[in-house]
Scaffold this motif. Structure first.
Motif, mmCIF file in Angstrom:
data_model
loop_
_atom_site.group_PDB
_atom_site.id
_atom_site.type_symbol
_atom_site.label_atom_id
_atom_site.label_comp_id
_atom_site.label_asym_id
_atom_site.label_seq_id
_atom_site.Cartn_x
_atom_site.Cartn_y
_atom_site.Cartn_z
ATOM 1 N N ASN A 110 0.842 -1.212 0.000
ATOM 2 C CA ASN A 110 0.000 0.000 0.000
ATOM 3 C C ASN A 110 0.873 1.256 0.000
ATOM 4 O OD1 ASN A 110 -2.478 -1.585 0.349
ATOM 5 N ND2 ASN A 110 -1.610 -2.050 2.346
ATOM 6 N N ILE A 124 0.882 4.845 -0.362
ATOM 7 C CA ILE A 124 0.074 6.057 -0.419
ATOM 8 C C ILE A 124 1.018 7.222 -0.143
ATOM 9 C CG2 ILE A 124 -1.956 7.223 0.546
ATOM 10 C CD1 ILE A 124 -2.941 4.322 1.230
ATOM 11 N N TYR A 181 -4.496 -3.447 -7.938
ATOM 12 C CA TYR A 181 -3.819 -3.341 -6.639
ATOM 13 C C TYR A 181 -4.280 -4.478 -5.729
ATOM 14 C CZ TYR A 181 -2.334 1.488 -7.635
ATOM 15 O OH TYR A 181 -1.754 2.608 -8.156
ATOM 16 N N TYR A 199 -3.952 -4.407 -2.264
ATOM 17 C CA TYR A 199 -4.372 -3.845 -0.977
ATOM 18 C C TYR A 199 -4.222 -4.854 0.164
ATOM 19 C CZ TYR A 199 -6.814 -0.665 -4.210
ATOM 20 O OH TYR A 199 -7.134 0.205 -5.225
ATOM 21 N N PRO A 200 -3.038 -5.386 0.393
ATOM 22 C CA PRO A 200 -2.878 -6.381 1.459
ATOM 23 C C PRO A 200 -2.994 -5.724 2.830
ATOM 24 C CG PRO A 200 -0.729 -5.719 0.659
ATOM 25 C CD PRO A 200 -1.741 -5.013 -0.214
ATOM 26 N N HIS A 201 -3.335 -6.516 3.810
ATOM 27 C CA HIS A 201 -3.323 -5.986 5.175
ATOM 28 C C HIS A 201 -1.909 -6.126 5.726
ATOM 29 C CE1 HIS A 201 -5.154 -4.680 8.917
ATOM 30 N NE2 HIS A 201 -4.219 -5.414 9.474
ATOM 31 N N ASN A 240 3.706 -1.806 4.850
ATOM 32 C CA ASN A 240 2.939 -1.273 3.724
ATOM 33 C C ASN A 240 3.846 -0.722 2.625
ATOM 34 O OD1 ASN A 240 -0.037 -1.250 4.538
ATOM 35 N ND2 ASN A 240 0.967 -0.392 6.353
ATOM 36 N N ASP A 300 -3.871 12.029 -7.435
ATOM 37 C CA ASP A 300 -3.560 10.656 -7.003
ATOM 38 C C ASP A 300 -4.795 9.804 -6.685
ATOM 39 O OD1 ASP A 300 -0.888 10.933 -7.399
ATOM 40 O OD2 ASP A 300 -0.312 10.962 -5.276
ATOM 41 N N THR A 353 -4.556 6.459 -8.438
ATOM 42 C CA THR A 353 -4.122 5.276 -7.655
ATOM 43 C C THR A 353 -5.146 4.844 -6.603
ATOM 44 O OG1 THR A 353 -3.118 6.405 -5.761
ATOM 45 C CG2 THR A 353 -1.780 6.253 -7.735
ATOM 46 N N ASN A 363 -5.296 6.167 -3.833
ATOM 47 C CA ASN A 363 -4.678 7.004 -2.798
ATOM 48 C C ASN A 363 -5.309 6.907 -1.396
ATOM 49 O OD1 ASN A 363 -2.675 8.962 -2.230
ATOM 50 N ND2 ASN A 363 -4.068 10.666 -2.541
ATOM 51 N N VAL A 364 -5.547 8.003 -0.749
ATOM 52 C CA VAL A 364 -6.032 8.004 0.635
ATOM 53 C C VAL A 364 -7.370 7.250 0.810
ATOM 54 C CG1 VAL A 364 -6.776 9.462 2.563
ATOM 55 C CG2 VAL A 364 -4.696 10.037 1.308
ATOM 56 N N SER A 418 -8.226 4.673 -0.468
ATOM 57 C CA SER A 418 -7.959 3.223 -0.481
ATOM 58 C C SER A 418 -7.443 2.716 0.860
ATOM 59 C CB SER A 418 -6.949 2.875 -1.581
ATOM 60 O OG SER A 418 -5.636 3.232 -1.187
ATOM 61 N N MET A 419 -7.229 3.624 1.804
ATOM 62 C CA MET A 419 -6.725 3.164 3.111
ATOM 63 C C MET A 419 -7.758 2.296 3.832
ATOM 64 S SD MET A 419 -4.574 6.500 4.285
ATOM 65 C CE MET A 419 -3.807 5.901 5.772
ATOM 66 N N ASN A 475 -9.299 -0.046 2.181
ATOM 67 C CA ASN A 475 -9.510 -1.203 1.311
ATOM 68 C C ASN A 475 -9.161 -2.552 1.916
ATOM 69 O OD1 ASN A 475 -10.411 0.580 -0.538
ATOM 70 N ND2 ASN A 475 -8.922 0.109 -2.126
ATOM 71 N N HIS A 476 -8.279 -2.568 2.906
ATOM 72 C CA HIS A 476 -7.964 -3.884 3.462
ATOM 73 C C HIS A 476 -8.801 -4.186 4.710
ATOM 74 C CE1 HIS A 476 -5.147 -1.797 6.149
ATOM 75 N NE2 HIS A 476 -4.775 -1.140 5.077
ATOM 76 N N LYS A 506 -14.339 -1.699 -2.168
ATOM 77 C CA LYS A 506 -13.067 -0.982 -2.110
ATOM 78 C C LYS A 506 -13.199 0.349 -2.847
ATOM 79 C CE LYS A 506 -9.901 -4.940 -2.117
ATOM 80 N NZ LYS A 506 -10.876 -5.979 -1.761
#
Ligand code: SF4
Ligand code: SF4
Lengths: 239, 176
Positions: A101, A103, A131, A133-135, A150, B85, B89, B91-92, B94-95, B97-98, B130
């Motif tokens: 990840n 960012i 992507y 998006y792994p934890h 990350n 972004d 991408t 970007n923020v 996507s935080m 997403n997991h 997501k």
């Protein structure tokens, strides 16, 4: 360097160059002003050939070879920057970005990061792979340093500097392929490590925001590159 | 030279890219010489136009409404710019997403609030599993990186496109 080393000639990007027979393509290219992009390579550490950014074409060999791990030979004809290589390098970099990840906007290394700069250099406009998006965990148990999985690209620079220069071997890699991950000691929290000497070399060789000093906010973590000539020097003393 | 039409819109973004666009300051007059801004938070039009030459699309795609919108935008737009972004991408946004959507809602509506105990499930766009970059759903013509891209870069890109050239962004824009 012993005086019995043979001097050979080869061609890099249509330029005839001379080299010592035990040098790598990467070293010879650099000596002759030909820039080959790298991510895991760092002068002073044993090359590991892991990132594949430095792959080049060698006439007569169907597969691509990593320039950092391939020694030169007489009459070799090397191409470092064909359209095919440019495309592959972009794809490799996209894989780095898609696997963890990244960012940048909220990263301590924003503005100083080698991965971010490389994306610009190879003109990677976006990541066309999905992507993952792994934890990923952030190990903030150490009182001086933070390891943020990350942002890790598994270049193993930290592992190598810890082992080869500091001699601690606190850091290593567990797992394989996409599961691989940097660990400290026997996969314990870094703060519990009995072998870490707090030297901080790992932090300063890390190309990304994966290893940072504690308390660094967005865009604050510049790495001290002055360390690098020192690494080379230490390496030469040892060998 | 005939003026082009320009639309600007933000989906799952913070409006920072639009702020950066406004930061072109007096150069907005030069933009206005080359473009008619026909849809934007800056102009009072409700419906996205049927036909537009250039769209600056800020933000990630995060809800079922965003998906519909981005498809509509693509259909109407000649040159679609993933603007910043979040669009390029995710970007923020996507935080999240997991995490499981369930946990995201719990965090957003319950754990961080003292006087609310319901998770709204009506009248709001549905969150996707997501947040995605724009190119996950539709083709993008120009990727304009940056969080936000600088006013200079935005101005440059708009001028180049108006002059019929492809903007050379690799030296001017980067992630972050
Ligand atoms: S490590 Fe580099 S590429 Fe990754 S988020 Fe941080 S600045 Fe961006
Ligand atoms: S933590 Fe940094 S130096 Fe270590 S493997 Fe990851 S990216 Fe490389």
């Amino acid at each position: 360097m012993s005086s019995s080393v043979n001097i050979i000639t080869l061609t890099i990007d249509e330029k005839q160059v001379g080299a010592r027979e035990n040098q790598t393509i990467l070293e010879v290219a650099r000596e002759n002003g030909v820039e080959i992009p790298t991510m895991c390579e760092l002068k002073g550490l044993t090359p590991s050939g892991g990132c594949r950014m430095c792959v080049v074409e060698v006439a007569g060999i169907p597969k691509l070879l990593p320039a950092c791990m391939t020694t030169v030979s007489e009459g070799m004809v090397v191409t470092t920057n064909s359209e095919r290589l440019k495309k592959l390098r972009k794809n490799i970099l996209e894989l780095f970005f898609s696997e963890r990840n990244h960012i940048c906007a909220v990263c301590a290394s924003n503005g100083f990061c080698e991965l971010q700069l490389m994306a610009q250099k190879v003109e990677m406009s976006h990541v066309h792979y999905p992507y993952l998006y792994p934890h990923c965990e952030v190990d903030a148990s150490h009182n001086r340093f933070v390891l943020d999985h990350n942002r890790c690209i598994l270049c193993t620079r930290c592992v190598r500097v810890c082992d080869e220069i500091e001699g601690s071997h606190t850091l290593d890699i567990k797992g394989r392929g996409i599961e691989a991950q940097v660990i400290t000691d026997m996969d314990q929290p870094w703060g519990d490590s009995e072998t870490c000497t707090l030297c901080g070399k790992c932090v300063h060789v890390c190309p990304t925001g994966a290893l940072i000093e504690r308390g660094m906010a967005v865009g604050e973590m510049s790495k001290r590159k002055q360390l690098l000539p020192y690494l080379t020097q230490m390496r030469e003393v040892k060998t | 030279m005939k003026k082009l039409t320009l639309a600007t819109i933000w989906l799952d973004g913070c409006s920072g890219c639009h702020m950066s666009f406004v930061d072109v300051d007096e150069r907005i007059l030069q933009v206005a010489e080359k473009y008619d801004i026909i849809f934007s938070p800056l102009v009072d039009v409700k419906e996205f136009p049927e036909k537009v030459d250039v769209t600056l699309l800020e933000g990630a795609i995060s809800t079922d409404e965003d998906v519909e919108m981005v498809k509509k935008i693509r259909k109407s737009t000649k040159t679609l710019i993933a603007f910043g972004d979040c669009a390029v991408t995710s970007n923020v946004p996507s935080m999240r997403n997991h995490y499981d959507l369930k946990d995201v809602f719990k965090r957003g509506y319950l754990e961080t609030s003292t006087d609310n105990d319901v998770i709204p499930d009506e009248m709001l766009p549905k969150l996707l599993d997501k947040a995605y970059p724009v190119h996950h759903f539709v083709d993008v013509d120009v990727f304009l990186q940056g969080c936000p891209p600088s006013a200079d870069t935005i101005f440059y890109a708009l001028v180049e496109i108006a002059e019929g050239r492809t903007p050379e962004l690799s030296k001017r824009a980067r992630f972050g």
